[in-house]
Design a protein around this motif. Structure first.
Motif, PDB file in Angstrom:
ATOM      1  N   TYR A 187       0.792  -1.236  -0.089  1.00 33.64           N
ATOM      2  CA  TYR A 187      -0.109  -0.214   0.079  1.00 33.64           C
ATOM      3  C   TYR A 187       0.882   1.300  -0.175  1.00 33.64           C
ATOM      4  CZ  TYR A 187      -3.799   3.162   1.596  1.00 33.64           C
ATOM      5  OH  TYR A 187      -4.806   4.170   1.372  1.00 33.64           O
ATOM      6  N   GLY A 188       1.867   1.332   0.772  1.00 32.37           N
ATOM      7  CA  GLY A 188       2.739   2.308   0.807  1.00 32.37           C
ATOM      8  C   GLY A 188       3.608   2.645  -0.251  1.00 32.37           C
ATOM      9  N   GLN A 189       4.023   1.602  -1.037  1.00 35.90           N
ATOM     10  CA  GLN A 189       4.814   2.001  -2.231  1.00 35.90           C
ATOM     11  C   GLN A 189       3.735   2.296  -3.400  1.00 35.90           C
ATOM     12  OE1 GLN A 189       6.372  -2.425  -2.349  1.00 35.90           O
ATOM     13  NE2 GLN A 189       8.306  -1.713  -2.738  1.00 35.90           N
ATOM     14  N   THR A 190       2.651   2.084  -2.990  1.00 36.36           N
ATOM     15  CA  THR A 190       1.760   2.212  -4.237  1.00 36.36           C
ATOM     16  C   THR A 190       1.076   3.659  -4.183  1.00 36.36           C
ATOM     17  OG1 THR A 190       1.336   0.082  -4.756  1.00 36.36           O
ATOM     18  CG2 THR A 190      -0.094   1.580  -5.915  1.00 36.36           C
ATOM     19  N   ALA A 191       0.748   3.943  -3.011  1.00 34.14           N
ATOM     20  CA  ALA A 191      -0.256   5.118  -2.585  1.00 34.14           C
ATOM     21  C   ALA A 191       0.800   6.361  -2.298  1.00 34.14           C
ATOM     22  CB  ALA A 191      -0.965   5.165  -1.348  1.00 34.14           C
ATOM     23  N   ASN A 192       2.039   6.167  -1.980  1.00 36.65           N
ATOM     24  CA  ASN A 192       2.897   7.189  -1.416  1.00 36.65           C
ATOM     25  C   ASN A 192       2.181   7.950  -0.257  1.00 36.65           C
ATOM     26  OD1 ASN A 192       3.881   7.693  -4.916  1.00 36.65           O
ATOM     27  ND2 ASN A 192       5.435   7.146  -3.173  1.00 36.65           N
ATOM     28  N   LEU A 193       1.449   7.187   0.417  1.00 36.07           N
ATOM     29  CA  LEU A 193       0.963   7.438   1.823  1.00 36.07           C
ATOM     30  C   LEU A 193       1.627   6.250   2.467  1.00 36.07           C
ATOM     31  CD1 LEU A 193      -2.760   8.635   1.185  1.00 36.07           C
ATOM     32  CD2 LEU A 193      -0.695  10.023   2.219  1.00 36.07           C
ATOM     33  N   PRO A 194       1.497   6.557   3.929  1.00 33.14           N
ATOM     34  CA  PRO A 194       1.586   5.537   4.878  1.00 33.14           C
ATOM     35  C   PRO A 194       0.993   4.279   4.804  1.00 33.14           C
ATOM     36  CG  PRO A 194       2.027   7.641   6.279  1.00 33.14           C
ATOM     37  CD  PRO A 194       1.085   7.755   4.777  1.00 33.14           C
ATOM     38  N   GLY A 195       1.437   3.156   4.716  1.00 35.05           N
ATOM     39  CA  GLY A 195       0.645   1.830   4.692  1.00 35.05           C
ATOM     40  C   GLY A 195       0.248   1.612   6.221  1.00 35.05           C
ATOM     41  N   VAL A 196      -0.744   0.968   6.624  1.00 36.11           N
ATOM     42  CA  VAL A 196      -0.987   0.833   8.133  1.00 36.11           C
ATOM     43  C   VAL A 196      -1.158  -0.846   8.223  1.00 36.11           C
ATOM     44  CG1 VAL A 196      -2.354   1.356  10.105  1.00 36.11           C
ATOM     45  CG2 VAL A 196      -1.684   3.140   8.344  1.00 36.11           C
ATOM     46  N   ALA A 197      -0.455  -1.090   9.334  1.00 35.48           N
ATOM     47  CA  ALA A 197      -0.840  -2.536   9.660  1.00 35.48           C
ATOM     48  C   ALA A 197      -0.980  -2.582  11.264  1.00 35.48           C
ATOM     49  CB  ALA A 197       0.199  -3.563   9.160  1.00 35.48           C
ATOM     50  N   TYR A 198      -1.902  -3.364  11.900  1.00 39.49           N
ATOM     51  CA  TYR A 198      -2.051  -3.403  13.171  1.00 39.49           C
ATOM     52  C   TYR A 198      -1.900  -4.847  13.659  1.00 39.49           C
ATOM     53  CZ  TYR A 198      -6.734  -4.602  12.134  1.00 39.49           C
ATOM     54  OH  TYR A 198      -7.979  -5.156  11.609  1.00 39.49           O
ATOM     55  N   ALA A 199      -1.466  -5.305  14.941  1.00 39.10           N
ATOM     56  CA  ALA A 199      -1.525  -6.470  15.566  1.00 39.10           C
ATOM     57  C   ALA A 199      -1.426  -6.326  16.887  1.00 39.10           C
ATOM     58  CB  ALA A 199      -0.115  -7.296  15.135  1.00 39.10           C
ATOM     59  N   THR A 200      -1.908  -7.533  17.497  1.00 34.20           N
ATOM     60  CA  THR A 200      -1.875  -7.620  19.075  1.00 34.20           C
ATOM     61  C   THR A 200      -0.402  -7.919  19.585  1.00 34.20           C
ATOM     62  OG1 THR A 200      -3.073  -8.738  20.921  1.00 34.20           O
ATOM     63  CG2 THR A 200      -2.154 -10.003  19.298  1.00 34.20           C
ATOM     64  N   SER A 201      -0.432  -7.836  20.944  1.00 34.03           N
ATOM     65  CA  SER A 201       0.764  -7.943  21.718  1.00 34.03           C
ATOM     66  C   SER A 201       1.508  -9.416  21.552  1.00 34.03           C
ATOM     67  CB  SER A 201       0.674  -7.610  23.011  1.00 34.03           C
ATOM     68  OG  SER A 201       0.077  -8.690  23.535  1.00 34.03           O
ATOM     69  N   GLY A 202       2.583  -9.351  21.788  1.00 38.03           N
ATOM     70  CA  GLY A 202       3.637 -10.556  21.811  1.00 38.03           C
ATOM     71  C   GLY A 202       3.864 -11.138  20.311  1.00 38.03           C
ATOM     72  N   PRO A 203       3.371 -12.415  20.111  1.00 37.78           N
ATOM     73  CA  PRO A 203       3.485 -13.005  18.806  1.00 37.78           C
ATOM     74  C   PRO A 203       2.764 -12.173  17.606  1.00 37.78           C
ATOM     75  CG  PRO A 203       1.912 -14.245  20.200  1.00 37.78           C
ATOM     76  CD  PRO A 203       2.457 -13.269  21.099  1.00 37.78           C
ATOM     77  N   GLY A 204       1.739 -11.471  18.104  1.00 32.92           N
ATOM     78  CA  GLY A 204       1.315 -10.624  17.180  1.00 32.92           C
ATOM     79  C   GLY A 204       2.297  -9.446  16.472  1.00 32.92           C
ATOM     80  N   ALA A 205       2.689  -8.809  17.445  1.00 35.59           N
ATOM     81  CA  ALA A 205       3.885  -7.732  17.102  1.00 35.59           C
ATOM     82  C   ALA A 205       5.241  -8.488  16.761  1.00 35.59           C
ATOM     83  CB  ALA A 205       3.949  -7.086  18.556  1.00 35.59           C
ATOM     84  N   THR A 206       5.494  -9.375  17.054  1.00 30.25           N
ATOM     85  CA  THR A 206       6.658 -10.073  16.357  1.00 30.25           C
ATOM     86  C   THR A 206       6.739 -10.441  15.077  1.00 30.25           C
ATOM     87  OG1 THR A 206       6.495 -12.016  17.813  1.00 30.25           O
ATOM     88  CG2 THR A 206       7.934 -10.282  18.741  1.00 30.25           C
ATOM     89  N   ASN A 207       5.556 -10.791  14.699  1.00 23.95           N
ATOM     90  CA  ASN A 207       5.206 -11.215  13.186  1.00 23.95           C
ATOM     91  C   ASN A 207       5.308 -10.328  12.429  1.00 23.95           C
ATOM     92  OD1 ASN A 207       5.169 -14.132  13.953  1.00 23.95           O
ATOM     93  ND2 ASN A 207       2.924 -14.190  14.271  1.00 23.95           N
ATOM     94  N   LEU A 208       5.002  -9.109  12.807  1.00 22.51           N
ATOM     95  CA  LEU A 208       5.107  -8.002  11.917  1.00 22.51           C
ATOM     96  C   LEU A 208       6.617  -7.346  11.596  1.00 22.51           C
ATOM     97  CD1 LEU A 208       2.700  -5.299  13.711  1.00 22.51           C
ATOM     98  CD2 LEU A 208       2.401  -6.569  11.559  1.00 22.51           C
ATOM     99  N   ILE A 209       7.669  -8.157  12.318  1.00 20.43           N
ATOM    100  CA  ILE A 209       8.912  -7.527  12.073  1.00 20.43           C
ATOM    101  C   ILE A 209       9.598  -7.528  10.914  1.00 20.43           C
ATOM    102  CG2 ILE A 209      11.490  -7.891  12.992  1.00 20.43           C
ATOM    103  CD1 ILE A 209      10.123  -8.546  15.580  1.00 20.43           C
ATOM    104  N   THR A 210       9.486  -8.641  10.250  1.00 17.59           N
ATOM    105  CA  THR A 210      10.026  -8.883   8.819  1.00 17.59           C
ATOM    106  C   THR A 210       9.317  -7.890   8.081  1.00 17.59           C
ATOM    107  OG1 THR A 210      10.232 -11.183   9.221  1.00 17.59           O
ATOM    108  CG2 THR A 210      10.158 -10.428   6.713  1.00 17.59           C
TER     109      THR A 210
END
Length: 579
Positions: free
Chosen positions: A59-82
């Protein structure tokens, strides 16, 4: 007003139309708030947090606006890292929002590993791969931190930011009228007139006989591809792109001469070896572009680097290079309005020499897959986004896809994350509402294959092309070159296998096509003529190669398989001897 409602209303105000995430206990208030504003913003459920993070990147690459993603704490957050790392290395504006345990459940200064269930200090973990990351522990700081995060993600060299929100902060009641905002001093690069920089560029161009422009993905990140094309039409200089910058100029442009580097076009690398001036715009010029030995990169050329990130100055490519710290949005606008940069036929003989190189070297490494990708690209409309994964499929697209003006081609460049193409295609679709064509290898597709359910569920106009050689082809090639063909873990029978993608796709409810004849163009026409999602499997032998390829220590214009030495020497000499 509930704080999580304020977050969503802020995103709506910033014209962000779609966000991506996965449900979890510590983000239920945020999820509820997205539902309240569903007439203005869509919160899409992905099937893995990594998929959500890559959707945000697309989304960010295409729109030139921030792409937004959300996740819960712990494994949800660490799964965003890549995905966070991918956004950081490829300069993609993104805002990542993570839930966190209530502040009164947090370990604080206690010397324990964890106090609250799924408590994880995600801010410390991602500090090195974000432009800004913070945990918000005071509800009254929400406006300040949102405005700061949004600004930082877009300012200068774009990149990701992360806001970590304890659950009790998300549900807190706030008065929007009393919230302090964020202010910042104007960046000198936005107000500076760049007169001296323009004079430097103009002086070097008038002195040069064989200039080349290296176009990097920073041009697309700045939203300046159209103005860049306008300038090239005026200045009439050969353009060589980086791999992830191939959409900066149409492939059929008279001034497009391929992309440089390890897997780059031979004619592009030869042109760089023979040029006397390089103007690099929005590229960090890493070792895959210059070769490992920078002293033999474009030995006869001066180098001007146009960069917005002064940190890149610490990685010198040439001892005497000139680094111009510029915002190319302002610089290119100024250059386009200056008729001194309008050169008629000043470099015509040099252009002829580059055309000769292209004519001599274009077909030397033309494998069947290159021909197929070139044919596929002819069926893809002008208003389309193309995504690639990582591996041989990525290089084939970079080498052979014929980019039309206006198309966007998205890569996972610096991080090189397999599994990128499919979820990035989803983000790109929502940012553009254009058809999207997702290129994959059999290895990369399996890494986020669960997002097929997303595409089917929402019936997105995404065509998924998977090149199935039943192996991890690029690694298999390395094993052939360096490890006496010990194909451990990369081919059938050595630890790596592939499923029946047709059955898998059918189980998800996708239209499925299989191509065994790489010259079967009629099937491709039928597929691309249909609206809606489909998976196209291209079956090929496991011994696939990407050529040319640079060996360690060689100059970039001397790639494998080696050219006949007589031809090599004839092409590297001065243009006067070409006849």
């Amino acid at each position: 007003m509930k704080l999580s409602d304020y977050i969503v209303s802020f995103l709506v105000q910033k014209k962000i139309t779609d966000v991506f995430g996965y449900p979890g206990g510590m983000v239920i208030h945020l999820m509820d708030s997205f539902d309240k504003y569903k007439d203005f913003i869509n919160a899409h459920v992905c099937y893995h947090e990594q998929g959500a993070s890559f959707c945000a990147c697309g989304y960010g690459q295409t729109a030139n606006l921030p792409g937004v993603a959300y996740a819960t704490s712990g494994p949800g957050a660490t799964n965003l890292i890549t995905g966070i790392a991918n956004a950081f290395f490829d300069s993609i504006p993104c805002i990542f929002i993570t839930g966190q345990v209530n502040t009164y459940e947090s370990k604080g200064d206690l010397q324990v590993r964890q106090k609250g269930f799924q408590e994880t200090d995600i801010v410390s973990i991602v500090n090195s791969i974000t432009k800004y990351s913070v945990q918000i522990t005071e509800a009254e700081r929400i406006r300040y931190e949102l405005e700061k995060a949004f600004f930082i993600s877009m300012d200068g060299r774009p990149g990701p930011v992360l806001l970590d929100l304890p659950m009790n902060i998300q549900r807190a009641e706030i008065d929007p009228e009393k919230l302090p905002g964020y202010s910042h001093s104007p960046d000198p690069k936005h107000t500076y007139d760049y007169f001296d920089e323009m004079e430097t560029i103009l002086h070097e161009l008038t002195q040069a006989k064989k200039p080349v422009i290296i176009a990097g993905a920073g041009i697309r990140s700045a939203g300046m591809t159209q103005k860049f094309e306008q300038w090239i039409q005026k200045v009439k200089i050969p353009v060589i792109t980086t791999m992830i910058g191939i959409d900066c100029i149409p492939s059929d442009s008279l001034y497009c001469f391929g992309f440089l580097g390890t897997y780059g076009h031979r004619f592009a690398n030869f042109a760089l070896a023979k040029c006397d001036l390089i103007i690099s715009i929005g590229s960090r010029l890493d070792c895959r572009q210059t070769g490992n030995d920078k002293t033999i990169f474009a030995e006869s050329a001066k180098l001007i680097r146009i960069e917005i990130d002064e940190g890149e100055a610490t990685n010198k490519i040439k001892v005497d290079e000139r680094l111009l710290l510029c915002d190319i949005r302002k610089l290119l606008t100024a250059i386009n309005s200056d008729d001194r940069f309008k050169f008629q036929n000043r470099y015509e003989s040099w252009l002829d020499e580059c055309r000769f190189l292209k004519l001599q070297l274009s077909d030397i490494d033309n494998e069947l897959m290159n021909a197929l990708i070139k044919q596929v690209s002819s069926y893809i409309p002008k208003n389309a986004v193309i995504t690639t994964d990582v591996g041989q499929n990525q290089v084939w697209v970079a080498q052979s896809f014929q980019v039309k003006s206006g198309q966007k081609v998205l890569f996972s460049g610096g991080h090189g994350a397999m599994g990128y193409s499919l979820p990035a295609a989803i983000g790109a679709y929502y940012a553009s509402k254009w058809p999207v064509f997702s290129f994959n290898g059999d290895g990369g597709l399996q890494m986020n294959i669960q997002e097929l359910q997303f595409i089917v569920r929402d019936q997105l106009d995404i065509k998924i092309l998977v090149v199935n050689n039943h192996s991890l082809g690029m690694i298999r090639h390395f094993q052939e070159m360096y490890l006496d063909s010990n194909f451990v873990q990369t081919t059938s029978g050595s630890g790596y296998t592939t499923p029946d993608f047709c059955k898998v796709a059918a189980a998800y409810g996708l239209k499925v096509y299989t191509i065994t004849d790489l010259g079967d163009c009629e099937t491709l026409v039928e597929i691309f003529g249909c609206a809606g999602p489909a998976l196209i499997q291209v079956l090929c032998q496991d011994k696939t190669y990407v050529f040319p390829k640079l060996s360690m220590g060689k100059p970039i214009h001397d790639q494998d398989p080696l050219l006949d030495r007589e031809l090599f020497n004839r092409l590297i000499i001065d243009e006067g001897a070409l006849n």
